[in-house]
Scaffold this active site. Sequence first.
Site, PDB file in Angstrom:
ATOM      1  N   TYR D  49      -5.387   0.582 -10.259  1.00 22.61           N
ATOM      2  CA  TYR D  49      -4.624   0.981 -11.448  1.00 22.61           C
ATOM      3  C   TYR D  49      -5.479   1.937 -12.261  1.00 22.61           C
ATOM      4  O   TYR D  49      -6.706   1.830 -12.269  1.00 22.61           O
ATOM      5  CB  TYR D  49      -4.242  -0.253 -12.280  1.00 22.61           C
ATOM      6  CG  TYR D  49      -3.183  -1.123 -11.634  1.00 22.61           C
ATOM      7  CD1 TYR D  49      -3.472  -1.890 -10.508  1.00 22.61           C
ATOM      8  CD2 TYR D  49      -1.884  -1.174 -12.142  1.00 22.61           C
ATOM      9  CE1 TYR D  49      -2.504  -2.675  -9.914  1.00 22.61           C
ATOM     10  CE2 TYR D  49      -0.903  -1.973 -11.551  1.00 22.61           C
ATOM     11  CZ  TYR D  49      -1.226  -2.725 -10.432  1.00 22.61           C
ATOM     12  OH  TYR D  49      -0.250  -3.506  -9.843  1.00 22.61           O
ATOM     13  N   GLU D  50      -4.826   2.876 -12.954  1.00 23.37           N
ATOM     14  CA  GLU D  50      -5.593   3.936 -13.621  1.00 23.37           C
ATOM     15  C   GLU D  50      -6.449   3.397 -14.755  1.00 23.37           C
ATOM     16  O   GLU D  50      -7.323   4.101 -15.264  1.00 23.37           O
ATOM     17  CB  GLU D  50      -4.657   5.037 -14.121  1.00 23.37           C
ATOM     18  CG  GLU D  50      -3.685   4.592 -15.177  1.00 23.37           C
ATOM     19  CD  GLU D  50      -2.570   5.619 -15.408  1.00 23.37           C
ATOM     20  OE1 GLU D  50      -2.403   6.541 -14.601  1.00 23.37           O
ATOM     21  OE2 GLU D  50      -1.856   5.464 -16.413  1.00 23.37           O
ATOM     22  N   SER D  51      -6.263   2.146 -15.132  1.00 25.73           N
ATOM     23  CA  SER D  51      -7.124   1.540 -16.149  1.00 25.73           C
ATOM     24  C   SER D  51      -8.520   1.253 -15.599  1.00 25.73           C
ATOM     25  O   SER D  51      -9.395   0.806 -16.339  1.00 25.73           O
ATOM     26  CB  SER D  51      -6.493   0.245 -16.661  1.00 25.73           C
ATOM     27  OG  SER D  51      -6.124  -0.587 -15.576  1.00 25.73           O
ATOM     28  N   GLY D  52      -8.740   1.498 -14.316  1.00 27.42           N
ATOM     29  CA  GLY D  52     -10.087   1.386 -13.768  1.00 27.42           C
ATOM     30  C   GLY D  52     -10.311   0.193 -12.856  1.00 27.42           C
ATOM     31  O   GLY D  52     -11.420  -0.024 -12.365  1.00 27.42           O
TER      32      GLY D  52
END
Lengths: 267, 267, 259, 259
Positions: D49-52
Amino acid sequence: MEFLTLQNAISEYVKDGDQVALEGFTHLIPFAAGHEIIRQGRRDLTLIRMTPDLIYDQMIGMGLARRLIFSWGGNPGVGSLHRFRDAVERGWPQPLEIVEHSHAAMANAYDAGAAGLPCAFFRGYRGSDLPSVNPDIRFVHCPFSGEELTCIPSLRPDVTIIHAQKADRAGNVLIEGIIGVQKEAVLAARRAVVTVEEIVDDFGPRSSNAVILPEWTLSAVVLAPNGAHPSYAHGYYSRDNAFYIAWDDIAREREKFQEWMRENVLR
Amino acid sequence: MEFLTLQNAISEYVKDGDQVALEGFTHLIPFAAGHEIIRQGRRDLTLIRMTPDLIYDQMIGMGLARRLIFSWGGNPGVGSLHRFRDAVERGWPQPLEIVEHSHAAMANAYDAGAAGLPCAFFRGYRGSDLPSVNPDIRFVHCPFSGEELTCIPSLRPDVTIIHAQKADRAGNVLIEGIIGVQKEAVLAARRAVVTVEEIVDDFGPRSSNAVILPEWTLSAVVLAPNGAHPSYAHGYYSRDNAFYIAWDDIAREREKFQEWMRENVLR
Amino acid sequence: MTYTPTEMMTVAAARALKNEDVCFVGIGLPSAACNLARLTHAPRIKLIYESGTLGTKPEVLPLSIGDGELCETALTTVSVPEIFRYWLQGGRISVGFLGGAQVDRFANLNSTVIGPYAKPKVRLPGSGGATEIATGCGQIFIIMRQGARSFVKQLDFLTSLGHGRTGRERRDLGFKTKGPALLVSDLCILRPDPETSEMMVTSLHPGISREQVVEATGWPMRFAEEVTETVPPGKDELEVLRDLLARTAKAHGSAEGHE
Amino acid sequence: MTYTPTEMMTVAAARALKNEDVCFVGIGLPSAACNLARLTHAPRIKLIYESGTLGTKPEVLPLSIGDGELCETALTTVSVPEIFRYWLQGGRISVGFLGGAQVDRFANLNSTVIGPYAKPKVRLPGSGGATEIATGCGQIFIIMRQGARSFVKQLDFLTSLGHGRTGRERRDLGFKTKGPALLVSDLCILRPDPETSEMMVTSLHPGISREQVVEATGWPMRFAEEVTETVPPGKDELEVLRDLLARTAKAHGSAEGHE
């Protein structure tokens, strides 16, 4: 990712003529892997390392290297790397082409390689003579401020080899302590081999931001306890500073160096 | 670094007309600090955030913002940010100038700001209409490969405010979990304020690579328990997803929004 | 209390550091000076090593820039790209310590080669962090032993920019950082002339004559209008320094530890 | 076993994922599809996920891209700049999932505005990660509800490049990535024509007629030579999906959870 023996990992993933990066900033230098490369007699390598250190002094002295990309070629806290000097100053055992950078440049070039970029942009080298001896150093202008910035090609090794503390059963790798440029060097490379101190069932409780390389970013993981000695593995054993000091004498003369390598690496 | 109350930190470090970045990628959004800025009635702010989220919906709806630099302006998993939409679509309570980017661009711009560079270079925007509406998006060529790369100005906020889990007595700040762009946003800013869940004597045993901002990189540290709600603080409380869902109805109409702000923030 | 020239040099460099300083520390003499400052008058000084250790407080001096001791006693440890990008290039460092094989009158440094680059008489280690430390830190302190072979009229190679070959290049390139503000040798202390940026002797270590300094310098050395005598190392300074070096030598199993 | 059009769409998207895939997951339907795949036929799929969060295995679907659940069940969590620089731009992602308010016949997407950009009728959230996901992932899967207002002849704004406005722009720009290889709607499955890159219906969901698809499309929809019928959701697929959504709704205190 596959679990391999050190011998099989090197023979499968390190080829003659490769651009090879063995990274580890003082900490976790993959000596065991370097020694296996020497035993397998690879040739015409382009060696990449910020600090060639003893491991590249040995590989250069044994005639594996055609070219060296580096930023600081000394024996930390001790003095010269005599085999490196002998190759550059007197071309023994063979001439060594050097591509010389600063630490900031090498770190940025690995970072850019990991980021999939063709080049790295940073603020460096201005006022130094290094750009006059390294054609890979160019200058560009920021389109907004007009400021002159430095641009160098990113590093994209054919194979990167690092040493780390732990792998889990799936082959994920955990690195702790002085992490250097290992993550960048692995992500910048086409192939990556990691030697580890131990393989555990599970990393267990850890920081949610632990430095971990997922198994799917690696070609091979190799169990190699003590694989960083005389460098060190944080949490396992400390740096053999006495050996680093002793190396100055071992490597000073060609014959003594060759004998030491025969006794301690080749056999 | 100085320890301050929230009120004093905001009055000392957030000025009318400032470029303000309240960061926290879904996690650790500094709501308490944002609410204090609203109570102190700052004006003409340029608000910078990858995801404006509810906190900027509130600040925009209360008329604090002249300009917004952002990359995703929705209510995550719920839908619209109605106050943001009302400002952009109908100029209420005042027109809002927008500078629109993608996440990759904002993340690179914070990274470049932290690195002291005037601009960020990355591979982005090609084939998209965004460059046609954002003059800050330029293209340059790699001097080695000739590849076209994207260049945007780095983000250098006048003040960055983040929320974190812990500060120690010296004012060093520890962040865990989804760390987002907080470190970059702080290091890119001229001034930095951090609100924390708790102040501890000592962080105690921790990963040697824990994400820590040294006190000498910060202007002020503020004790603000629950300061991220309805966002969350990993290890303290979880995201109030029900409130995020409820906000859709609260913010839909101007009057209801204003009443909610009077009841829950202003008083 | 008697002391060696190296001790005088280390103590003099340590005294120039303040509690507020954030120092980019190299191994060897700079490491000794920075930690001496931390253990005496500047307990709150922040020491950063290029291996990524932030706010480290080593019990013994590191032999290498990346000894475990540095990480174990640090506030935290970041990656090497981060140290050079966010911390050095980001302008977070107030003082950078440098040395080299050669220095010239404008405090430019050579740590690359003796002789021609293509065919060096002596191949030195090279830049390491020095080239960007020289331009990225708020100011630069240089600590070097003085002699006609190290204090030279003409550098064989300019690795790290001081004030430039004519003393004007740094200004002309538009750097906002100060560059070399202090050079401490085993004989004296030098500071740049505010006008010409040429390094001038501002203080002689006790017992050192102008003649000795002139002899140990490859260019006609200039002396400031007012040349003071360096205050000799105090009893406490020497005790702390010697304890530190003794701990270090013991830890590294060598006579000299950090040298 | 009866099922809804949304369930058919989610199941069809999940089936396209493999154990070897490294997926860049968005919230909503993509998250449901990716986790359904992980909980059924592709247990070794890697979700990012782009949140890392790297290699995350959420028990319940996240409401936001950065829910704590994603971090707590991840192999590790890195910074957002690192996710976009080393992992997406670095070419480590094999499949990116996208959706949008509008899609055109060449699978270009609009998630920015309805109406003119300067004076939008509806201001949508914007790109988020989409613009670089569209060009940085090995291939793109699109999952969207189909209707004349979402499947449009002409995008109001091109946020994320599919195959380009004429179907040739992606190739002309020299991208090595495939771009949109699959579009799953609640009515059918579309894949690009190898020649023109125009999206063509290759499979109709059970009970859906060509007329329905044509009516729900803002351009003259093309059908592949051979159009199959989508295999309806299996009992196990539906049970796993419904359990997942029930857990999610319970966790988020909402009827729909991820919607």
